[in-house]
Design a protein around this motif. Structure first.
Motif, PDB file in Angstrom:
ATOM      1  N   ILE A   1      38.386  59.817  57.077  1.00 35.49           N
ATOM      2  CA  ILE A   1      37.940  58.636  56.332  1.00 35.49           C
ATOM      3  C   ILE A   1      36.476  58.410  56.702  1.00 35.49           C
ATOM      4  N   SER A   2      35.645  58.193  55.695  1.00 34.06           N
ATOM      5  CA  SER A   2      34.199  58.180  55.906  1.00 34.06           C
ATOM      6  C   SER A   2      33.688  56.801  56.322  1.00 34.06           C
ATOM      7  N   TYR A   3      32.599  56.800  57.078  1.00 33.50           N
ATOM      8  CA  TYR A   3      31.940  55.531  57.401  1.00 33.50           C
ATOM      9  C   TYR A   3      31.195  55.051  56.160  1.00 33.50           C
ATOM     10  N   PRO A   4      31.533  53.887  55.652  1.00 38.50           N
ATOM     11  CA  PRO A   4      30.799  53.418  54.466  1.00 38.50           C
ATOM     12  C   PRO A   4      29.547  52.634  54.888  1.00 38.50           C
TER      13      PRO A   4
ATOM     14  N   VAL B   1      42.362  67.485  57.043  1.00 38.66           N
ATOM     15  CA  VAL B   1      41.127  68.231  56.774  1.00 38.66           C
ATOM     16  C   VAL B   1      39.963  67.382  57.278  1.00 38.66           C
ATOM     17  N   ILE B   2      39.143  67.982  58.131  1.00 37.67           N
ATOM     18  CA  ILE B   2      38.018  67.241  58.733  1.00 37.67           C
ATOM     19  C   ILE B   2      36.811  68.175  58.832  1.00 37.67           C
ATOM     20  N   GLY B   3      35.668  67.600  59.185  1.00 36.79           N
ATOM     21  CA  GLY B   3      34.486  68.422  59.429  1.00 36.79           C
ATOM     22  C   GLY B   3      34.416  68.833  60.892  1.00 36.79           C
ATOM     23  N   LYS B   4      33.625  69.859  61.154  1.00 34.35           N
ATOM     24  CA  LYS B   4      33.593  70.458  62.496  1.00 34.35           C
ATOM     25  C   LYS B   4      33.046  69.512  63.563  1.00 34.35           C
ATOM     26  N   ASP B   5      32.345  68.442  63.151  1.00 35.28           N
ATOM     27  CA  ASP B   5      31.765  67.530  64.141  1.00 35.28           C
ATOM     28  C   ASP B   5      32.785  66.565  64.738  1.00 35.28           C
ATOM     29  N   ILE B   6      33.980  66.473  64.132  1.00 35.01           N
ATOM     30  CA  ILE B   6      34.936  65.484  64.644  1.00 35.01           C
ATOM     31  C   ILE B   6      36.243  66.140  65.104  1.00 35.01           C
ATOM     32  N   VAL B   7      36.102  67.370  65.560  1.00 39.12           N
ATOM     33  CA  VAL B   7      37.281  68.107  66.021  1.00 39.12           C
ATOM     34  C   VAL B   7      37.871  67.488  67.293  1.00 39.12           C
TER      35      VAL B   7
ATOM     36  N   ASP C   1      41.432  53.015  66.016  1.00 36.37           N
ATOM     37  CA  ASP C   1      41.711  52.368  64.737  1.00 36.37           C
ATOM     38  C   ASP C   1      41.628  53.391  63.598  1.00 36.37           C
ATOM     39  N   ALA C   2      40.579  54.215  63.601  1.00 36.02           N
ATOM     40  CA  ALA C   2      40.372  55.164  62.502  1.00 36.02           C
ATOM     41  C   ALA C   2      41.503  56.187  62.426  1.00 36.02           C
ATOM     42  N   LEU C   3      41.851  56.771  63.570  1.00 37.43           N
ATOM     43  CA  LEU C   3      42.901  57.798  63.558  1.00 37.43           C
ATOM     44  C   LEU C   3      44.240  57.209  63.111  1.00 37.43           C
ATOM     45  N   ALA C   4      44.444  55.930  63.474  1.00 36.21           N
ATOM     46  CA  ALA C   4      45.708  55.287  63.090  1.00 36.21           C
ATOM     47  C   ALA C   4      45.872  55.207  61.570  1.00 36.21           C
TER      48      ALA C   4
ATOM     49  N   ALA D   1      39.235  72.308  60.476  1.00 33.19           N
ATOM     50  CA  ALA D   1      37.847  71.836  60.437  1.00 33.19           C
ATOM     51  C   ALA D   1      37.001  72.737  59.541  1.00 33.19           C
ATOM     52  N   HIS D   2      36.466  72.136  58.493  1.00 31.49           N
ATOM     53  CA  HIS D   2      35.555  72.904  57.628  1.00 31.49           C
ATOM     54  C   HIS D   2      34.153  72.856  58.220  1.00 31.49           C
ATOM     55  N   GLY D   3      33.276  73.662  57.661  1.00 28.04           N
ATOM     56  CA  GLY D   3      31.907  73.715  58.154  1.00 28.04           C
ATOM     57  C   GLY D   3      31.033  72.657  57.511  1.00 28.04           C
ATOM     58  N   PHE D   4      29.774  72.718  57.826  1.00 27.98           N
ATOM     59  CA  PHE D   4      28.824  71.765  57.262  1.00 27.98           C
ATOM     60  C   PHE D   4      28.101  72.365  56.076  1.00 27.98           C
ATOM     61  N   LEU D   5      27.822  71.496  55.133  1.00 25.33           N
ATOM     62  CA  LEU D   5      27.103  71.913  53.950  1.00 25.33           C
ATOM     63  C   LEU D   5      25.631  71.592  54.170  1.00 25.33           C
TER      64      LEU D   5
ATOM     65  N   PRO E   1      27.901  57.860  49.708  1.00 22.43           N
ATOM     66  CA  PRO E   1      28.395  59.202  50.017  1.00 22.43           C
ATOM     67  C   PRO E   1      27.378  60.279  49.671  1.00 22.43           C
ATOM     68  N   HIS E   2      27.381  61.358  50.431  1.00 26.27           N
ATOM     69  CA  HIS E   2      26.517  62.489  50.104  1.00 26.27           C
ATOM     70  C   HIS E   2      27.383  63.712  49.815  1.00 26.27           C
ATOM     71  N   ILE E   3      26.721  64.827  49.577  1.00 27.13           N
ATOM     72  CA  ILE E   3      27.432  66.019  49.128  1.00 27.13           C
ATOM     73  C   ILE E   3      28.408  66.546  50.189  1.00 27.13           C
ATOM     74  N   GLY E   4      28.131  66.268  51.480  1.00 29.02           N
ATOM     75  CA  GLY E   4      29.063  66.675  52.536  1.00 29.02           C
ATOM     76  C   GLY E   4      30.404  65.955  52.383  1.00 29.02           C
ATOM     77  N   HIS E   5      30.344  64.669  52.051  1.00 31.34           N
ATOM     78  CA  HIS E   5      31.589  63.920  51.819  1.00 31.34           C
ATOM     79  C   HIS E   5      32.302  64.457  50.576  1.00 31.34           C
ATOM     80  N   ALA E   6      31.511  64.756  49.558  1.00 32.93           N
ATOM     81  CA  ALA E   6      32.090  65.276  48.313  1.00 32.93           C
ATOM     82  C   ALA E   6      32.779  66.617  48.574  1.00 32.93           C
ATOM     83  N   TYR E   7      32.158  67.439  49.393  1.00 34.21           N
ATOM     84  CA  TYR E   7      32.714  68.763  49.708  1.00 34.21           C
ATOM     85  C   TYR E   7      34.105  68.614  50.325  1.00 34.21           C
ATOM     86  N   GLU E   8      34.209  67.742  51.311  1.00 32.99           N
ATOM     87  CA  GLU E   8      35.505  67.555  51.978  1.00 32.99           C
ATOM     88  C   GLU E   8      36.556  67.029  51.000  1.00 32.99           C
ATOM     89  N   ALA E   9      36.146  66.050  50.177  1.00 32.70           N
ATOM     90  CA  ALA E   9      37.095  65.456  49.227  1.00 32.70           C
ATOM     91  C   ALA E   9      37.555  66.505  48.206  1.00 32.70           C
TER      92      ALA E   9
HETATM   93  N1  MSP Z   1      34.664  57.966  60.177  1.00 31.71           N
HETATM   94  C1  MSP Z   1      34.664  59.231  60.811  1.00 31.71           C
HETATM   95  C2  MSP Z   1      35.956  59.973  60.549  1.00 31.71           C
HETATM   96  C3  MSP Z   1      37.209  59.256  60.934  1.00 31.71           C
HETATM   97  S1  MSP Z   1      38.635  60.164  60.535  1.00 31.71           S
HETATM   98  C4  MSP Z   1      39.917  59.352  61.247  1.00 31.71           C
HETATM   99  C5  MSP Z   1      33.487  60.069  60.281  1.00 31.71           C
HETATM  100  N2  MSP Z   1      32.931  59.637  59.153  1.00 31.71           N
HETATM  101  S2  MSP Z   1      31.679  60.355  58.424  1.00 31.71           S
HETATM  102  O1  MSP Z   1      31.396  59.560  57.268  1.00 31.71           O
HETATM  103  O2  MSP Z   1      30.629  60.542  59.362  1.00 31.71           O
HETATM  104  O3  MSP Z   1      32.171  61.776  58.005  1.00 31.71           O
HETATM  105  C6  MSP Z   1      33.290  61.916  57.126  1.00 31.71           C
HETATM  106  C7  MSP Z   1      33.617  63.405  56.937  1.00 31.71           C
HETATM  107  O4  MSP Z   1      32.524  64.042  56.260  1.00 31.71           O
HETATM  108  C8  MSP Z   1      33.794  64.134  58.265  1.00 31.71           C
HETATM  109  O5  MSP Z   1      34.886  65.017  58.199  1.00 31.71           O
HETATM  110  C9  MSP Z   1      32.503  64.898  58.409  1.00 31.71           C
HETATM  111  O6  MSP Z   1      32.627  66.085  59.144  1.00 31.71           O
HETATM  112  C10 MSP Z   1      32.186  65.212  56.952  1.00 31.71           C
HETATM  113  N3  MSP Z   1      30.782  65.517  56.757  1.00 31.71           N
HETATM  114  C11 MSP Z   1      29.701  64.725  57.013  1.00 31.71           C
HETATM  115  N4  MSP Z   1      28.567  65.422  56.739  1.00 31.71           N
HETATM  116  C12 MSP Z   1      28.881  66.665  56.285  1.00 31.71           C
HETATM  117  C13 MSP Z   1      28.170  67.773  55.783  1.00 31.71           C
HETATM  118  N5  MSP Z   1      26.848  67.805  55.721  1.00 31.71           N
HETATM  119  N6  MSP Z   1      28.884  68.838  55.345  1.00 31.71           N
HETATM  120  C14 MSP Z   1      30.242  68.840  55.336  1.00 31.71           C
HETATM  121  N7  MSP Z   1      30.947  67.817  55.800  1.00 31.71           N
HETATM  122  C15 MSP Z   1      30.298  66.752  56.355  1.00 31.71           C
HETATM  123  O7  MSP Z   1      33.164  61.070  60.892  1.00 31.71           O
END
Ligand code: MSP
Length: 514
Positions: free
Chosen positions: A11-14, A255-261, A231-234, A285-289, A18-26
């Motif tokens: 779940i993303s921090y609002p 499914v998560i990004g590699k930074d939050i493994v 709270d977030a993981l819950a 964990a997917h990679g970064f875009l 959102p940027h393309i990294g968030h879109a990629y994961e979704a």
């Molecule tokens: N809020 C936490 C996640 C809590 S999950 C219980 C968080 N939020 S985030 O907004 O920073 O990132 C949301 C997701 O987007 C994460 O999985 C993160 O790895 C992914 N990405 C953020 N930037 C990214 C790229 N540039 N490329 C691919 N994914 C990226 O972390």
């Protein structure tokens, strides 16, 4: 009854748009969800926003508004992005929902009951950007001599009363988990990273904060809010119906990004073990875009709005590109040129052109009437090739989350059709051997339907349009339909007539798009 399948994104921090990294994961997670629906599973797909914590509180303060207002405003953009990109979530969760408070507090109490939660005093480093505590030994030196987190973000010395979780007591249980279930954390590179982190020794984790109040209150502990990651993981439990009726737990896949493994593969299973709850089946964990190979950042000014990309190139082209171009689990790069090149070569020229040629020949030469598929050696060979790609290779790769490989198998099926068209030259047969022309077109129609169903999780809107044009019933677009030997004869017998086709995949203009 259909087998349940519960899949989540992070779940993303609002705290911004959102940027393309968030879109990629979704998008990637949506492909997983759609793929599992095709296999007949009862899929529950959850995504959402993570709205508490210091980062949200500070960003809101900087903008002169309350954190709730910032969350409301930005969370709406995340939801809008998902909707615009055809992300078929079943639940969009916000951690500010009362239902989530109840779940997070129930998790807390269950963890407390284990005896592994105790009151203490936190003295150490905290990164607001990462919302993470770090050990002294993990810090790196920044350019100006500042201490930075391993992610390169600023850290601050923090001292406050805090509840702790006895993470140190879980080392052995965690290592046993990774050893006995190598699929728990994937890809292997991440699993190795996690194992060496845990082997290096775990400190107890501070799980509450007293210096601000933007969080879920700790039960029976006035002044304490939960550490935002508890709270977030819950949220995954909230979505599963916990605590009242956790019918959907455990999750099949996070499914998560590699930074939050670390949070998902170390803290999360330890919290669940403490609470006596089942563990998720897999964390991937997917990679970064990266933008043309560079990290995206507001200061470089290369942050791209995914909706602008979708507007410029089309939603399905963007989805296809992201899954085709980037081997899932590795970092990948995108650029307007690369999206145009891929889309034109594969969707427009190879697949789109195939569909357009075959369907217009049937519409024009046969008045839209579907001819029987061919029975010759060449025809059977092509059908076998395409059936094997669509019913075996693509699904196997998708089930393994190897999307670029699955799409490559799909492309091989498309190439085989194009070679067959060129070799059979149905346009020439029209005069010399019209019966053979019919057999060739019948064979190709059959292949087109299979190829379209197989790729539909990746390009859902175009696939649906094409299947509509092919006269395929909406209820017959899944893997069971792929295995149904009688579909083509039934469709022919139904009297269906193919209308002259309109092209589904327009060629993108490289100059205009760049
Ligand atoms: N809020 C936490 C996640 C809590 S999950 C219980 C968080 N939020 S985030 O907004 O920073 O990132 C949301 C997701 O987007 C994460 O999985 C993160 O790895 C992914 N990405 C953020 N930037 C990214 C790229 N540039 N490329 C691919 N994914 C990226 O972390």
């Amino acid at each position: 009854m259909a087998k349940p399948y519960f899949v989540t994104t992070a779940i993303s921090y609002p705290n911004g748009r959102p940027h393309i990294g968030h879109a990629y994961e979704a998008i990637a997670t949506d492909v997983i969800a759609r793929f599992h629906r095709l296999t007949g599973q009862d899929v529950y797909f959850m995504t959402g926003t993570d709205e508490h914590g210091l980062k949200m509180a500070q960003t809101a303060r900087g903008q002169g508004k309350g954190p709730r207002a910032l969350a409301d405003e930005m969370s709406a953009y995340f939801k809008e992005m998902d909707e615009s990109l055809d992300v078929s979530f079943d639940r969009f969760i916000r951690t500010t929902e009362p239902e989530h408070y109840a779940a997070a507090q129930a998790l807390w109490k269950a963890m407390e009951a284990s005896g592994d939660v105790y009151l203490g005093r936190y003295e150490g480093w905290y990164s607001v950007r990462d919302e993470a505590f770090y050990d002294e030994k993990e810090l790196i030196d920044g350019e100006g001599g500042d201490r930075l987190s391993p992610q390169g973000t600023p850290v601050e010395w923090t001292v406050e009363e805090s509840w702790f979780f006895r993470l140190s007591a879980y080392e052995k249980r965690l290592l046993d988990l990774y050893e006995s279930n190598p699929n728990f954390v994937q890809p292997d590179s991440r699993r190795n990273e996690v194992m060496s982190f845990v082997r290096g020794g775990l400190s107890d984790l501070s799980i509450s904060r007293t210096s601000f109040d933007w969080g879920v209150p700790v039960p029976d502990s006035p002044g304490h809010v939960m550490y935002v990651w508890v709270d977030a993981l819950a949220n995954y439990l909230t979505g599963a119906g916990y605590p009242e009726n956790p019918v959907r737990w455990p999750a099949d896949l996070h499914v998560i990004g590699k930074d939050i493994v670390r949070f998902h593969a170390v803290y999360w299973p330890a919290f669940l073990m403490a609470a006596g709850l089942e563990l998720p089946r897999q964390v991937f964990a997917h990679g970064f875009l990266l933008n043309r190979g560079e990290k995206m950042s507001k200061s470089i000014g290369n942050v791209v709005d995914p909706l602008d990309l979708a507007k410029a190139f089309g939603v399905d082209a963007l989805r296809y590109f992201l899954l085709r171009e980037v081997p899932f689990g590795q970092d990948g790069s995108y650029s307007a040129e690369a999206i145009v090149t891929r889309t034109n070569a594969e969707l427009a020229n190879s697949f789109g052109n195939l569909a357009q040629r075959v369907l217009s020949m049937i519409a024009k030469n046969l008045d839209g009437e579907l001819p029987a598929a061919g029975e010759a050696g060449d025809d059977r060979a092509l059908l076998d090739r395409v059936t094997s790609a669509c019913a075996k290779e693509v699904p196997q790769a998708f089930a393994d989350l190897a999307f670029s490989q699955g799409i490559e198998s799909w492309m091989q099926g498309v190439f085989a059709c194009n070679q067959y068209v060129d070799a059979q030259a149905p346009w020439a047969l029209r005069k010399t051997d019209p019966e053979r022309m019919k057999a060739v077109l019948g064979t190709l129609f059959h292949c087109l339907r299979d190829l379209t169903i197989a790729i539909s999780p990746v390009i859902p809107t175009s696939a649906a349009r094409l299947l509509d044009a092919l006269g395929i019933d909406a209820a017959a677009r899944d893997h069971a339909a792929l295995a149904d030997a009688g579909w083509y004869e039934r469709l022919r017998a139904s009297g269906f007539r193919l209308a002259p086709p309109t092209p589904i995949f327009p060629r993108l203009d490289p100059v205009e798009a760049a």
